[in-house]
Design an enzyme around this catalytic site. Sequence first.
Site, PDB file in Angstrom:
ATOM      1  N   SER A   1       0.719  -1.451   0.355  1.00  0.00           N
ATOM      2  CA  SER A   1      -0.147  -0.185  -0.229  1.00  0.00           C
ATOM      3  C   SER A   1       0.802   1.035  -0.144  1.00  0.00           C
ATOM      4  O   SER A   1       2.047   1.479   0.453  1.00  0.00           O
ATOM      5  CB  SER A   1      -0.750   0.185   1.640  1.00  0.00           C
TER       6      SER A   1
ATOM      7  N   TYR B   1      -2.934   0.208   9.856  1.00  0.00           N
ATOM      8  CA  TYR B   1      -2.579   0.322   8.827  1.00  0.00           C
ATOM      9  C   TYR B   1      -1.872  -0.065   8.234  1.00  0.00           C
ATOM     10  O   TYR B   1      -0.696  -0.664   7.802  1.00  0.00           O
ATOM     11  CB  TYR B   1      -4.038   0.732   8.340  1.00  0.00           C
TER      12      TYR B   1
END
Length: 271
Positions: free
Chosen positions: A152, A165
């Site tokens: 990501s 995250y």
Amino acid sequence: MENSFSLKGKVIVVTGGTGILGNSFINGIVEAGGAVGILGRNKQVAEERADVINKNGGQAIALVADVLSEDDLQNAKQTLLDKFGRLDGLVNGAGGNMPEGVLQPDEDIFKMNIEGMKRTLDLNLWGTLLPTQVFGDAIAKTGKGSIVNISSMNSKRAITKVLGYNMGKAAVDCYNQWFAVELANRYGDAIRMNALAPGFFLTEQNRNLLTTPDGGYTERGEKVIRQTPFKRFGNPDELIGALVWLLSDASAFVTGSMICVDGGFSIFGGV
């Protein structure tokens, strides 16, 4: 001439196969000629997607499992092997953010929800590592294959609020490189591991954070667009080309890499 980008004859498992990005992953694999195991917790969605693929001439099977449950994963692996008899690849698509892994600007930075951060980190890290442990063993028995992790932009830059995250995806990046080396030490070029790093794509998890009901951008969405040279969000199908390449023999000399599909987000300095 042989098409090295083809996945014909290959069986690939996609965790998170019931999500928005997962839907593009499974359809891209099938379009490239592969058979796919659609793994997720939502049985109805997994079965519906498998039925559509099978009715259209492809090969798919629904696999219901939680990626943090080794027992679930072992059962799913056996179901897949009973159906196809082999496994050639794995896409670790499961992951994402959790509300308890978010720190809002008005919250005390020294009183964050540590347990919530841990749970979000666990989903992204162990939700990648555990499926690799279980399905990687089947790939090794096939003798050749490719594993693709999902990274990501959150592992590249400090994206505010979503600390759990961020940490989870940063850990996935570390694991991606470490495990790729260890695979090479043990299996040579037969089993490879790489990562796909999406930029900002609209999903069920982030749609309300980035867009308004009338189709405009929220303040956070506008910041993302300003940081993205292409000045738009990605379309999930725009991940397919890089994914199929990493799963196919066309990337035979590629391991431990990270392919950014981000509209330039990761390279733009903002000025």
